[in-house]
Design an enzyme around this catalytic site. Structure first.
Site, PDB file in Angstrom:
ATOM      1  N   HIS A   1       0.854  -1.198   0.000  1.00 48.37           N
ATOM      2  CA  HIS A   1       0.000   0.000   0.000  1.00 48.37           C
ATOM      3  C   HIS A   1       0.882   1.238   0.000  1.00 48.37           C
ATOM      4  CE1 HIS A   1      -3.953   1.980   1.489  1.00 48.37           C
ATOM      5  NE2 HIS A   1      -3.144   2.921   1.016  1.00 48.37           N
TER       6      HIS A   1
ATOM      7  N   ARG B   1       2.243   8.776  -6.662  1.00 45.66           N
ATOM      8  CA  ARG B   1       1.764  10.092  -7.134  1.00 45.66           C
ATOM      9  C   ARG B   1       1.836  10.315  -8.638  1.00 45.66           C
ATOM     10  NH1 ARG B   1      -1.215  10.595  -2.805  1.00 45.66           N
ATOM     11  NH2 ARG B   1      -0.136  11.338  -0.924  1.00 45.66           N
TER      12      ARG B   1
ATOM     13  N   ASP C   1      -8.793   3.461  -3.335  1.00 37.52           N
ATOM     14  CA  ASP C   1      -8.137   3.999  -2.149  1.00 37.52           C
ATOM     15  C   ASP C   1      -8.106   5.525  -2.178  1.00 37.52           C
ATOM     16  OD1 ASP C   1      -6.637   3.550   0.339  1.00 37.52           O
ATOM     17  OD2 ASP C   1      -5.081   4.638  -0.743  1.00 37.52           O
TER      18      ASP C   1
ATOM     19  N   HIS D   1     -10.627   0.885   0.952  1.00 36.18           N
ATOM     20  CA  HIS D   1     -10.494   2.019   1.868  1.00 36.18           C
ATOM     21  C   HIS D   1     -11.860   2.171   2.533  1.00 36.18           C
ATOM     22  CE1 HIS D   1      -9.160   6.327   2.765  1.00 36.18           C
ATOM     23  NE2 HIS D   1     -10.456   6.360   3.020  1.00 36.18           N
TER      24      HIS D   1
ATOM     25  N   HIS E   1      -5.396  -0.300   5.753  1.00 33.87           N
ATOM     26  CA  HIS E   1      -5.001   0.463   6.955  1.00 33.87           C
ATOM     27  C   HIS E   1      -6.013   0.414   8.107  1.00 33.87           C
ATOM     28  CE1 HIS E   1      -7.430   3.253   4.615  1.00 33.87           C
ATOM     29  NE2 HIS E   1      -6.428   3.667   3.871  1.00 33.87           N
TER      30      HIS E   1
ATOM     31  N   ASN F   1      -4.905   9.669   7.244  1.00 32.30           N
ATOM     32  CA  ASN F   1      -6.206   9.042   7.102  1.00 32.30           C
ATOM     33  C   ASN F   1      -6.031   7.544   6.852  1.00 32.30           C
ATOM     34  OD1 ASN F   1      -8.957   8.801   6.939  1.00 32.30           O
ATOM     35  ND2 ASN F   1      -9.134   9.522   4.849  1.00 32.30           N
TER      36      ASN F   1
ATOM     37  N   ASP G   1       1.510   2.770   3.718  1.00 32.15           N
ATOM     38  CA  ASP G   1       0.647   3.841   3.208  1.00 32.15           C
ATOM     39  C   ASP G   1       1.478   5.100   2.947  1.00 32.15           C
ATOM     40  OD1 ASP G   1      -1.560   5.183   2.261  1.00 32.15           O
ATOM     41  OD2 ASP G   1      -2.545   5.402   4.209  1.00 32.15           O
TER      42      ASP G   1
END
Length: 442
Positions: free
Chosen positions: A70, A74, A162, A189, A242, A288, A315
């Site tokens: 995970h 970008r 996600d 998510h 997560h 988050n 994450d």
């Protein structure tokens, strides 16, 4: 006398997880050729290869390359935060050899062309193995499913929206049905948007202290409960992103106990930090899911230990300094994680005696490979030589200016940690730290 030909890398005096005595590891053709005791070490004349390099690990730990299922790289679209190359370089610096990147890019990874772009960029970077996820819904809008079959054919390894939760139960059930039909996982998510809009820290003591309305635990757990029921109905492999709450843990544990095909992950920061650790309105502590209560942290640690939560992920979520400077209300969620993950967890749990080294390594290598069916995560003869060399005695203070990632957004600045990766090899080729583990004469 055994002759070892076509050897490219010879690591001597390595400490291998679970082994009392040091080992030599011979690598060639991208694979592990031999793992030998000191008594079995060949003479230099018995080992040959056109470009043989010998490293003396001097008792440093050699593990299978770490696997992070995970991450956020970008690219495309947010290259000011990170690129596939800088993210892969950061992963290598953290000992990771395989990473799975999320599709909330611009454009969203919701079509075969964008999947191909990610794979091509990763090949061009030539650092670590990059596995792309594809979006569940077009543009992650929750309105229309993507073409799962075409995305799988293009190289996607699973489906996730996600960054946002799939709000429609019918949409998620349809996604699971499609994914199950082609043997692919759905990675969720979990967040009910009606309970979190405009909020940025959890509903706990920090929120009370500052007079802030907080994000409730049930915002996550409601989706977990809904989705395990849908996974039971469809037979899909459902993977929970997560995990951060006691309620989610209870639901996952129950689902597993009745045979639902559910797996789960947790991040280092949700294992070592709670909302009570937040020092103030510092956006490096905004993530988050948010940091939860100490009770949630304890439940999550126990869940990882008993197998309710299967794997550790970072994450990794880089943002620019300008974005993070906007203040708690408007700054983006997320922290970077590649380069601190192993030292942080080793220092907090192994060094203190709560976990064995073997347990930590397994949750970051063998278990993610098992959960996602990867040919990775093992250190054995014939396996791909994706390896991390870790100096368990090396202590360093976390300094974001030393990171390879573009992101500097971490809550761990200034923390002194042990057990830093000093070399990473992918298919036997050093991609980080070759200069830190000095070559010696064969």
């Amino acid at each position: 006398m055994t002759n070892y030909a076509n050897v490219e890398v010879w690591i001597q005096n390595a400490s291998v997880t679970g082994e009392a005595e040091s080992r030599d590891i011979l690598i060639g053709g991208g694979k592990v050729l031999a793992i030998l005791s000191k008594e079995q070490r060949p003479q230099a004349s018995e080992v040959s290869g056109e470009a043989l390099t010998v490293y003396d690990a001097q008792g440093k730990l050699v593990t299978p390359g770490l696997i992070d299922m995970h991450v956020h790289l970008r690219e495309p679209g947010f290259e000011h935060k990170e690129t596939i190359e800088t993210g892969a370089r950061s992963a290598a610096q953290g000992g990771f050899t395989t990473i799975a990147c999320m599709p909330n890019t611009n454009p969203v990874t919701d079509n075969p062309d964008t999947v191909k772009l990610v794979l091509d960029k990763a090949k061009e970077a030539n650092l670590v193995n990059v596995l792309p996820y594809a979006a569940i819904t077009k543009n992650e809008q929750g309105a229309e499913l993507t073409d799962f079959e075409a995305l799988k054919a293009a190289g996607a390894i699973g489906f996730t929206d996600d960054g946002v939760g799939v709000q429609s139960a019918q949409m998620m059930k349809d996604a699971m049905t499609r994914a199950a039909a082609i043997g692919m996982p759905v990675i969720a998510h979990c967040e009910d948007e009606s309970l979190v809009k405009g909020l940025y820290v959890s509903e706990g003591n920090f929120a009370k202290k500052h007079g802030i309305k907080g994000i409730p635990n049930e915002s996550e757990a409601i989706h977990v409960g809904r989705d395990v029921l849908l996974a039971e109905a469809t037979g899909a492999h459902y993977h929970v992103c997560h995990v951060s709450t006691e309620q989610s843990v209870r639901l996952i544990r129950l689902a597993k106990s009745i045979g639902v095909k559910v797996t789960a992950e947790i991040c280092p920061h949700h294992l070592v930090l709670s909302d009570e650790d937040i020092p103030g309105m510092d956006t490096n502590w905004k993530m988050n899911p948010p940091l939860r209560t100490p009770r949630d942290v304890a439940a999550c640690i126990e869940a990882l230990e008993d197998g309710t939560i299967d794997i550790i992920v970072t994450d990794h979520a880089p943002h620019s300094a300008e974005e993070k400077a906007k203040g708690m209300e408007t700054a983006p969620f997320g922290i970077v994680g590649f380069e601190t993950a192993f030292p942080l967890l080793y220092t907090e749990f192994v060094k203190t005696g709560r976990w064995t080294l073997e347990f930590l390594v397994k949750r970051m290598t063998q278990d993610p490979a098992r959960v996602f069916g990867l040919q990775a995560g093992t250190l054995e003869v014939g396996a791909v030589a994706d390896l991390a060399v870790i100096d368990l005695e090396l202590q360093k203070t976390v300094d974001p200016n030393q990171f390879a990632t573009k992101g500097r957004n971490t809550p761990f600045t200034g923390r002194t940690l042990s057990a830093w990766p000093v070399m990473t090899l992918v298919a036997g080729r050093p991609v980080y730290g070759a200069e830190l583990v000095q070559p010696v004469q064969a």
